[in-house]
Design a protein around this motif. Structure first.
Motif, PDB file in Angstrom:
ATOM      1  N   ALA A 191      35.842 -17.866  69.374  1.00  0.00           N
ATOM      2  CA  ALA A 191      36.630 -18.106  68.158  1.00  0.00           C
ATOM      3  C   ALA A 191      36.311 -19.478  67.572  1.00  0.00           C
ATOM      4  CB  ALA A 191      38.126 -17.987  68.467  1.00  0.00           C
ATOM      5  N   GLN A 192      36.145 -20.471  68.453  1.00  0.00           N
ATOM      6  CA  GLN A 192      35.797 -21.817  67.973  1.00  0.00           C
ATOM      7  C   GLN A 192      34.434 -21.828  67.291  1.00  0.00           C
ATOM      8  OE1 GLN A 192      36.075 -24.915  70.897  1.00  0.00           O
ATOM      9  NE2 GLN A 192      38.293 -24.639  71.118  1.00  0.00           N
ATOM     10  N   ALA A 193      33.501 -21.088  67.877  1.00  0.00           N
ATOM     11  CA  ALA A 193      32.154 -21.032  67.288  1.00  0.00           C
ATOM     12  C   ALA A 193      32.220 -20.402  65.900  1.00  0.00           C
ATOM     13  CB  ALA A 193      31.212 -20.251  68.203  1.00  0.00           C
ATOM     14  N   ILE A 194      33.073 -19.385  65.740  1.00  0.00           N
ATOM     15  CA  ILE A 194      33.213 -18.737  64.425  1.00  0.00           C
ATOM     16  C   ILE A 194      33.844 -19.706  63.419  1.00  0.00           C
ATOM     17  CG2 ILE A 194      34.334 -16.850  63.157  1.00  0.00           C
ATOM     18  CD1 ILE A 194      34.142 -15.173  65.757  1.00  0.00           C
ATOM     19  N   THR A 195      34.889 -20.405  63.873  1.00  0.00           N
ATOM     20  CA  THR A 195      35.539 -21.375  62.991  1.00  0.00           C
ATOM     21  C   THR A 195      34.554 -22.443  62.531  1.00  0.00           C
ATOM     22  OG1 THR A 195      37.614 -21.005  64.174  1.00  0.00           O
ATOM     23  CG2 THR A 195      37.470 -23.005  62.817  1.00  0.00           C
ATOM     24  N   GLN A 196      33.783 -22.953  63.490  1.00  0.00           N
ATOM     25  CA  GLN A 196      32.817 -23.991  63.128  1.00  0.00           C
ATOM     26  C   GLN A 196      31.748 -23.449  62.176  1.00  0.00           C
ATOM     27  OE1 GLN A 196      30.275 -25.750  66.236  1.00  0.00           O
ATOM     28  NE2 GLN A 196      30.717 -27.682  65.241  1.00  0.00           N
ATOM     29  N   ALA A 197      31.286 -22.231  62.435  1.00  0.00           N
ATOM     30  CA  ALA A 197      30.258 -21.647  61.579  1.00  0.00           C
ATOM     31  C   ALA A 197      30.770 -21.520  60.139  1.00  0.00           C
ATOM     32  CB  ALA A 197      29.834 -20.288  62.122  1.00  0.00           C
ATOM     33  N   SER A 198      32.064 -21.161  59.996  1.00  0.00           N
ATOM     34  CA  SER A 198      32.632 -21.021  58.641  1.00  0.00           C
ATOM     35  C   SER A 198      32.592 -22.332  57.882  1.00  0.00           C
ATOM     36  CB  SER A 198      34.096 -20.571  58.700  1.00  0.00           C
ATOM     37  OG  SER A 198      34.340 -19.737  59.765  1.00  0.00           O
ATOM     38  N   GLU A 199      32.624 -23.443  58.638  1.00  0.00           N
ATOM     39  CA  GLU A 199      32.591 -24.752  57.977  1.00  0.00           C
ATOM     40  C   GLU A 199      31.179 -25.120  57.517  1.00  0.00           C
ATOM     41  OE1 GLU A 199      34.168 -27.128  61.122  1.00  0.00           O
ATOM     42  OE2 GLU A 199      36.158 -26.202  60.951  1.00  0.00           O
ATOM     43  N   ARG A 200      30.174 -24.428  58.093  1.00  0.00           N
ATOM     44  CA  ARG A 200      28.801 -24.845  57.806  1.00  0.00           C
ATOM     45  C   ARG A 200      28.013 -23.829  56.993  1.00  0.00           C
ATOM     46  NH1 ARG A 200      27.329 -27.280  63.828  1.00  0.00           N
ATOM     47  NH2 ARG A 200      27.328 -25.076  64.422  1.00  0.00           N
ATOM     48  N   ALA A 201      28.435 -22.564  56.968  1.00  0.00           N
ATOM     49  CA  ALA A 201      27.590 -21.536  56.362  1.00  0.00           C
ATOM     50  C   ALA A 201      28.419 -20.544  55.565  1.00  0.00           C
ATOM     51  CB  ALA A 201      26.812 -20.806  57.447  1.00  0.00           C
ATOM     52  N   GLY A 202      27.758 -19.802  54.693  1.00  0.00           N
ATOM     53  CA  GLY A 202      28.436 -18.795  53.887  1.00  0.00           C
ATOM     54  C   GLY A 202      28.337 -17.403  54.497  1.00  0.00           C
ATOM     55  N   GLY A 262      29.154 -17.509  75.792  1.00  0.00           N
ATOM     56  CA  GLY A 262      29.494 -16.433  76.719  1.00  0.00           C
ATOM     57  C   GLY A 262      30.652 -15.590  76.205  1.00  0.00           C
ATOM     58  N   ASP A 263      31.095 -14.641  77.034  1.00  0.00           N
ATOM     59  CA  ASP A 263      32.202 -13.758  76.649  1.00  0.00           C
ATOM     60  C   ASP A 263      33.525 -14.463  76.939  1.00  0.00           C
ATOM     61  OD1 ASP A 263      30.506 -11.580  75.914  1.00  0.00           O
ATOM     62  OD2 ASP A 263      30.150 -11.249  78.039  1.00  0.00           O
ATOM     63  N   ASN A 264      33.890 -15.375  76.072  1.00  0.00           N
ATOM     64  CA  ASN A 264      35.094 -16.174  76.251  1.00  0.00           C
ATOM     65  C   ASN A 264      35.777 -16.294  74.900  1.00  0.00           C
ATOM     66  OD1 ASN A 264      36.378 -18.992  75.914  1.00  0.00           O
ATOM     67  ND2 ASN A 264      36.288 -18.766  78.139  1.00  0.00           N
ATOM     68  N   LEU A 265      37.019 -15.810  74.801  1.00  0.00           N
ATOM     69  CA  LEU A 265      37.697 -15.703  73.507  1.00  0.00           C
ATOM     70  C   LEU A 265      37.795 -17.046  72.798  1.00  0.00           C
ATOM     71  CD1 LEU A 265      39.202 -13.801  71.567  1.00  0.00           C
ATOM     72  CD2 LEU A 265      41.322 -14.426  72.747  1.00  0.00           C
ATOM     73  N   GLU A 266      38.241 -18.055  73.541  1.00  0.00           N
ATOM     74  CA  GLU A 266      38.447 -19.383  72.977  1.00  0.00           C
ATOM     75  C   GLU A 266      37.148 -19.943  72.384  1.00  0.00           C
ATOM     76  OE1 GLU A 266      41.247 -21.380  71.796  1.00  0.00           O
ATOM     77  OE2 GLU A 266      41.765 -19.984  73.434  1.00  0.00           O
ATOM     78  N   ARG A 267      36.092 -19.918  73.209  1.00  0.00           N
ATOM     79  CA  ARG A 267      34.824 -20.512  72.770  1.00  0.00           C
ATOM     80  C   ARG A 267      34.202 -19.724  71.618  1.00  0.00           C
ATOM     81  NH1 ARG A 267      34.445 -21.738  78.353  1.00  0.00           N
ATOM     82  NH2 ARG A 267      33.216 -19.922  78.953  1.00  0.00           N
ATOM     83  N   ASP A 318      34.419  -7.691  75.917  1.00  0.00           N
ATOM     84  CA  ASP A 318      33.823  -7.561  74.578  1.00  0.00           C
ATOM     85  C   ASP A 318      34.812  -8.098  73.564  1.00  0.00           C
ATOM     86  OD1 ASP A 318      31.242  -6.319  75.095  1.00  0.00           O
ATOM     87  OD2 ASP A 318      32.426  -4.663  75.896  1.00  0.00           O
ATOM     88  N   LEU A 319      34.586  -9.312  73.103  1.00  0.00           N
ATOM     89  CA  LEU A 319      35.653 -10.069  72.453  1.00  0.00           C
ATOM     90  C   LEU A 319      35.399 -10.440  71.006  1.00  0.00           C
ATOM     91  CD1 LEU A 319      36.203 -12.346  75.542  1.00  0.00           C
ATOM     92  CD2 LEU A 319      37.880 -10.729  74.648  1.00  0.00           C
ATOM     93  N   SER A 320      34.340  -9.937  70.412  1.00  0.00           N
ATOM     94  CA  SER A 320      33.990 -10.407  69.069  1.00  0.00           C
ATOM     95  C   SER A 320      35.047 -10.058  68.041  1.00  0.00           C
ATOM     96  CB  SER A 320      32.628  -9.845  68.649  1.00  0.00           C
ATOM     97  OG  SER A 320      31.626 -10.398  69.467  1.00  0.00           O
ATOM     98  N   ARG A 321      35.584  -8.821  68.110  1.00  0.00           N
ATOM     99  CA  ARG A 321      36.643  -8.437  67.158  1.00  0.00           C
ATOM    100  C   ARG A 321      37.845  -9.377  67.284  1.00  0.00           C
ATOM    101  NH1 ARG A 321      34.576  -3.422  69.433  1.00  0.00           N
ATOM    102  NH2 ARG A 321      35.605  -4.248  71.265  1.00  0.00           N
TER     103      ARG A 321
END
Lengths: 409, 409
Positions: free
Chosen positions: A50-61, A43-48, A75-78
Motif C-alpha cells: 500500500a505504501q508503494a502504491i501511495t508513493q507511486a501516486s505521488e510520482r507518476a500518472g 513482497g506480499d505484505n499489505l503495509e509495504r 495475494d494482496l494487490s486488491r
C-alpha cells in the motif's frame, strides 16, 4: 505520461523466479512512448504494498501493479489498492464471471477463496483473462490511472496487449508516439569495423541505431519514433537502405531470423541438399540447422564424431583435426549420403602461452560438385564458446555459399 | 538485518536488457539470511538515484546499489551516494590502481574519463574488480552500510561473492543464519506421483522440500536453515535419506548434475562406449551428450537424419519412423562404428482429433552385445518440446542401462 511499476510477490524477493515480465513491460511502455522513472518490487505484505502504491501516486500518472491477484491470502494487490486510495471493494459480476469460467469449463465447484478475485472498487473497469482465474482491473482516481495485472507471464502479456494497450492508446490520444524497431543482422564483420563503416549513422537521434555483437554476428537495431506507423516504418526503411549501401554484403537477415534460418531458406529455394560432419562441435551445428523455422527437405544427414574419438575404422576416416582431415571428412560425407553440398567442421583446443589462454584452431571444408575447399580459423575463449563460434563460422560459410550459388557456375 | 536494493541503468528501464543480477542478488541475500523488503530500479538520473538512496536509508540497514560505476557521465552512483549522504568524493589510490590495471596490462593509456571511477568518499572501503575497470565500494554512515557494485553480471557476481560476502558475514556475526540447499533429481516419475510418495515431507518447515518438474524430470530442492554449516548439511542429509528410501530407484543425480552428465559418468566408469542415431530430434541428444562436464572417451559417434529425409541408400537404411526401423538403425549404428551400445531414437509428430493437438510417437531402440531392444512412447506438446522430451527419454533409457549394467550379465 509517466509510469511507475510495482511488482509484488515474495517469490520475486527471494529470487525463486526471474522477473521476465519486467523487461517485457519496460519494452512495451517504451513502445507506447511512456516514460518509466521508477520500478519497485515488494513482497506480499499489505503495509509495504500500500505504501508503494501511495508513493507511486505521488510520482507518476500511470501506476501499474503486477501480481498478487490470486485467490490466496497472500495475494494482496486488491486490498493494498483499496487501502492506499481509501476505497471499498465489492464483488463485481463481470469479474466473478471471469473467475468462475475455468471452474465451469472443468465442471468443478469454485472454492470460496476465489471469490476474493472478483473484488473491485466501485467504478473499476474489469479486464478479461481468458487463460486464468484472475481478472485484471483499471481504476481511476484524481486523474491517476491504476492498473492491476496478474503475474503469470502468459496472462500478463495477453492482458497487457489485449486489454490495457487499447485503453492506454485511447487515453494518450494525439500524445501517443509510435515506436517501431527493425533489426539488421550482419555476419563476417567485426563490431569495430561496423562502427567505422557506419560512423555518423550511429549518432542519429531519431531513428536511433544501436549495434550489439554476439560471436561473429553484429545486430543493428534501428528504432524510429513518429506520429504514425507508416511514418515510423518509412524512417526505418530509409536508414536500412543507407546501411545496406555501406555494408550490404555482410547482411544475412533481419529481425528474428537466425543464420540457420537463412541458410535453410537459401538451400530450400535453390533446391540444394546439405549434409554435415562435426568433430569438436558435438552436434551444435546439426542442432541449429534442425531447429529452424521452415526445416523443409534440404538437410539430409549429420555426422558427429565424439571429441575424444581416435578414429572409426569401419567408416574409413580419421578424425584427427587438421585441414586435410576436414577435407577428407567432407569428401567422405559427400560419398556417404550424396548431398549437393557437404561441409565438415573440425578443430582442436589448446592452452597457449604463460597465461594458458585457450586457443581453438578450426578447420572448415566443403565438397560441392566434387570440388573440395577448406579454410582455417583461430578462435579464443572457453571451450563451449569456441565450439559455438566454430558452428557459427560454419553456418556463415554455408550462408556465403548459398548466397553466391549460381554466380560461380 | 534488512536490505534494500537499488538497480540503476537506463538500459534496464527501457527493457534493453533482462535484469538477471536481480535474481542472483535476491538468492544470495536469502542465503545470507538477510531480508529484502524493497527493490527499486531507476534510470541514470542523479536526482532520482540520490532520492532512492535517501529513501532506502530510511527503510533498511544495508543499501546495495548496482550499476552506474562506469567511466561515462551517465554513470552516477558515486555522485548520487555523495549527494544523498552529503559527503565529498576524492581520488582513492587503491581504486585508481584497480581502474588502471586493465589499461596497463594492454599497454594503452587510460583516458581521463576513467579517473571518475577512482572517486570514493573518505573512509570508504574499496572492493577489488579483477575483470573490469570499476572498483566497488562499501561506505558506512550512521550505522547504515552502503554497497556500490558494478552492473556487468560477471563483475557483479565475482565482487558479491569474493568481496562483499566476507564483509557481511563479519558484520552479521552470531546473527548469521546458514542456509544450505541440496537438489535431488528424479527421472521416470511424474510430479504428482512424487507428491504422493513424499506427501508429509513436503509439509516440513525446516528443512523445506520444494518439487519442480521439467519434462520427465522432477527436481526436489531441500533447504535447511541452521546456526552452522555442519548442522544445515546434516539436516539436508537426513531428509535426503528419507527421500532415497521412498523414491531411490528414480534418483539419477544431485545438485547441478544433468542426466547427460550422469550417463557420461556411468559409461566412463564402466568403460562402455556409445553411439547414437537420431531421426526427428535433429541433434538434441548428441549435443546434450557432448556438453557434459567430463566428456571422456565414451561417446564414439552420432548420426542425425534430416527430419524430412526419405532415406539414404548409400548407408542402406530407411529412417521412416517405426519400431522396426528404430531397431534397424540401432543395429546399423552398432555395425558402423562398433560401440558397446548403440541407441536410436526416431519418431513422428501428427495432429490428432478435433483440437488438432500434436501427438508425438517416439521409438527408442538399443543394440547391446548384438541384442536389440526397443520401446514406444507417446508425447504431447509443441514440436520442439516433443523433440526435447524424446531426447530426454533417450537419456533416461541410457541412464537405466548404465545403472543396471552388469546386473543382467
Amino acid at each position: 505520461m509517466q509510469a511507475e511499476v510495482i511488482f509484488t510477490g515474495t517469490e520475486l524477493m527471494i529470487g525463486q523466479i526471474l522477473n521476465t515480465n519486467s523487461q517485457y513491460l519496460q519494452q512495451t511502455l517504451a513502445l507506447w512512448g511512456i516514460d518509466l522513472f521508477y520500478q519497485v518490487t515488494v513482497g506480499d505484505n499489505l503495509e509495504r504494498l500500500a505504501q508503494a502504491i501511495t508513493q507511486a501516486s505521488e510520482r507518476a500518472g500511470l501506476i501499474i501493479i503486477s501480481g498478487g491477484l490470486g485467490p490466496t491470502e497472500d495475494d494482496l494487490s486488491r486490498d493494498a489498492l483499496a487501502k492506499s486510495l481509501g476505497v471499498p471493494l465489492v464483488i463485481n459480476e463481470k469479474a466473478l464471471k471471469i473467475t468462475r469460467r475455468l471452474f465451469d469449463e472443468r465442471n468443478v465447484p469454485m472454492p470460496d477463496n476465489n471469490l476474493r478475485q472478483a473484488l473491485v472498487p466501485p467504478g473499476g473497469i474489469v479486464l478479461d483473462n481468458p487463460i486464468g482465474t484472475a481478472p485484471g482491473m483499471i481504476f481511476e482516481q484524481n486523474e491517476k490511472i491504476y492498473v492491476l495485472i496478474p503475474g503469470p507471464p502468459n496472462e500478463f502479456k495477453m492482458m497487457l496487449n489485449n486489454e490495457i494497450e487499447p485503453f492506454i492508446f485511447e487515453k494518450l490520444g494525439s500524445e501517443r508516439k509510435i515506436i517501431k524497431s527493425r533489426v539488421i543482422k550482419l555476419s563476417g564483420l567485426g563490431e569495430s569495423t561496423a562502427d567505422q563503416q557506419l560512423g555518423d549513422l550511429l549518432q542519429s537521434a531519431n531513428p536511433t541505431l544501436a549495434p550489439t555483437a554476439r560471436f561473429s554476428e553484429v545486430h543493428l537495431r534501428i528504432t524510429s519514433k513518429a506520429e504514425s506507423v507508416e511514418k515510423a516504418l518509412q524512417m526505418n526503411a530509409e536508414l536500412e537502405e543507407k546501411i545496406r549501401q555501406r555494408v550490404g554484403d555482410y547482411i544475412f537477415g533481419t529481425d528474428d531470423e537466425t543464420l540457420a534460418d537463412v541458410v535453410g531458406r537459401q538451400f530450400e529455394s535453390r533446391r540444394l541438399t546439405l549434409a554435415t560432419v562435426e568433430y569438436l562441435t558435438g552436434g551444435v551445428l546439426a542442432n541449429q540447422l534442425n531447429v529452424i523455422k521452415n526445416p523443409g527437405n534440404f538437410y539430409k544427414a549429420g555426422f558427429i564424431i565424439g571429441s575424444n574419438n581416435p578414429g572409426i575404422e569401419n567408416l574409413s576416416f580419421s578424425p584427427l583435426p587438421g585441414k586435410e582431415q576436414a577435407e577428407q571428412l567432407a569428401d567422405w560425407c559427400k560419398k556417404a549420403v550424396n548431398p549437393d553440398l557437404s561441409i565438415a567442421v573440425t578443430g582442436k583446443i589448446k592452452e597457449t602461452g604463460k597465461e594458458k589462454k585457450l586457443r581453438g584452431t578450426i578447420y572448415i571444408a566443403t565438397n560441392h560438385n566434387g570440388k573440395t575447399r577448406s579454410g582455417e580459423f583461430v578462435l579464443w575463449g572457453l571451450p563451449q564458446d569456441i565450439k559455438e563460434r566454430a558452428a557459427q563460422l560454419t553456418l556463415s560459410t554455408l550462408w556465403r555459399i548459398g548466397r553466391d550459388f549460381g554466380q560461380e557456375g
